[in-house]
Design a protein around this motif. Structure first.
Motif, short mmCIF file in Angstrom:
data_model
loop_
_atom_site.label_atom_id
_atom_site.label_comp_id
_atom_site.label_asym_id
_atom_site.label_seq_id
_atom_site.Cartn_x
_atom_site.Cartn_y
_atom_site.Cartn_z
N LYS A 4 0.82 -1.22 0.00
CA LYS A 4 0.00 0.00 0.00
C LYS A 4 0.85 1.27 0.00
O LYS A 4 0.39 2.34 -0.35
N TYR A 116 -6.39 -5.72 -5.10
CA TYR A 116 -6.34 -5.86 -3.66
C TYR A 116 -5.09 -6.63 -3.24
O TYR A 116 -4.60 -7.49 -3.99
N GLN A 120 -7.62 -12.96 -1.77
CA GLN A 120 -8.88 -12.80 -1.06
C GLN A 120 -10.03 -13.39 -1.86
O GLN A 120 -9.98 -13.49 -3.08
N GLY A 123 -15.50 -9.95 0.88
CA GLY A 123 -15.36 -8.70 1.57
C GLY A 123 -14.71 -7.59 0.77
O GLY A 123 -14.17 -6.63 1.34
N PHE A 124 -14.80 -7.67 -0.55
CA PHE A 124 -14.13 -6.67 -1.39
C PHE A 124 -14.69 -5.27 -1.19
O PHE A 124 -13.94 -4.28 -1.16
N ASP A 126 -15.86 -3.95 1.36
CA ASP A 126 -15.56 -3.39 2.68
C ASP A 126 -14.13 -2.89 2.77
O ASP A 126 -13.71 -2.45 3.85
N GLN A 127 -13.38 -2.96 1.70
CA GLN A 127 -11.98 -2.55 1.71
C GLN A 127 -11.73 -1.44 0.70
O GLN A 127 -12.50 -1.24 -0.23
N VAL A 128 -10.61 -0.76 0.91
CA VAL A 128 -10.15 0.23 -0.06
C VAL A 128 -9.13 -0.46 -0.96
O VAL A 128 -8.11 -0.95 -0.48
#
Length: 333
Positions: A4, A116, A120, A123-124, A126-128
């Motif tokens: 990130k 991402y 994963q 829950g995509f 729910d994330q940035v």
């Protein structure tokens, strides 16, 4: 250093193109060996959300190229440049039986491609994401002409390729759900085939009279193609899916007006009462509706619908014979 904290680059080219045009998705400037998930999200015109995703591992240069690198998990496996489109599925929690259909071919299908960290599966939203790109995929190419057809009581749309022609023609029949479904005809027109999408189960004339159409209705639609100045009248095909295959087989084999050059039927059957009306054919097909079921993947399975297979020749179209230089092909799905 966390992924990130790097200036990650995600590119999708072309960002605007036909739905069957291959695109190149490239991730750059991540750590070599990083685990990554590339996710596609589409909201269809009926308000339902569809997603696809794939797991990748960045190479020694910190790059992932979806056209060259294999997906290690997700909604598809292996090297699949178009996997993020063809493996789209309803998001978890969606109602069963959804089908992804483009309703308005004059607007694009918008897909958000996101990156991402990690491998994963949920829950995509729910994330940035590390990065996102919105792309447009079209069924109707620039220059395709869309012409509503109401002559002769028809409910249809003619889609003509760009240019003066003349073009080969296709009479396109959708399945038992009815309505005027244009997206396949639009894509055919985008590739050089003049295509007539025909509503034959819920056309205006049926809504007004309460009576289902007969064989003359399909023959009139054929004549629209045959007599059009931009269409080669001797090069007309029929394309059917599901119940449209049954109608197409009957027309191609038995009609003395429709001299189609070929018929392609997808997921259809040749069993039907040969002397019956469309209503009779529908009733015959639905008699074993209890055999339709959903599998564990929430997919609708119609394979057992016509079992046991009849041996009565009065219910079997002679789909192997050639009539009026027509070749019939049935594709099982």
């Amino acid at each position: 250093m966390d992924v990130k904290q790097r200036c990650v680059r995600l590119s999708v080219k072309p960002s605007r193109g036909l739905v069957d045009e291959k695109f190149i998705i490239v991730v750059q400037n991540v750590f070599p060996g990083s685990y990554l998930t590339i996710h596609a999200l589409h909201q269809s015109e009926d308000g339902n959300s569809w997603e696809a995703f794939a797991h990748y591992t960045a190479n020694a240069t910190g790059t992932v190229n979806v056209s060259e690198d294999p997906s290690l998990g997700g909604t598809y496996l292996g090297v699949e440049p178009m996997g993020l489109l063809w493996s789209l599925r309803p998001v978890p929690g969606s109602k069963p039986g959804l089908r992804l259909r483009k309703i308005n071919v004059q607007t694009p299908m918008e897909v958000t491609i996101s990156l991402y960290q990690g491998h994963q599966t949920e829950g995509f939203l729910d994330q940035v994401p590390l990065a996102s790109v919105v792309v447009e995929r079209w069924y109707m190419a620039p220059g395709v002409h869309r012409i509503p057809i109401t002559d002769y009581g028809l409910s249809a749309v003619l889609l003509l390729p760009p240019g003066p022609g003349p073009f080969p023609g296709v009479l396109e029949l959708w399945g038992g759900g009815g309505k005027l479904v244009e997206y396949r005809a639009a894509l055919l027109a985008s590739h050089g085939f003049a295509s007539l999408a025909l509503d034959y189960l819920t056309p205006k004339i049926t809504m007004e009279t309460g009576k289902m159409v007969d064989k003359e209705y399909f023959e009139k639609a054929y004549k629209v193609l045959e007599q059009h100045p931009q269409i080669i009248g001797s090069r007309i095909a029929m394309l059917g899916i599901s119940f449209g295959t049954s109608i197409g087989l009957r027309c191609a084999v038995y009609s003395k007006v429709m001299k189609v050059r070929c018929l392609v039927g997808i997921g259809g059957i040749h069993e039907q009462p040969l002397d019956g009306t469309i209503a009779d054919i529908l009733a015959h097909h639905r008699k074993n509706a209890a055999n339709i079921h959903y599998n564990e993947a929430n997919e609708l399975i119609c394979r057992d619908m016509m079992l046991p297979i009849t041996t009565d020749p009065a219910f079997k179209v002679e789909h192997t014979k050639q009539y009026n230089n027509t070749t019939a092909t049935v594709v099982k799905t």
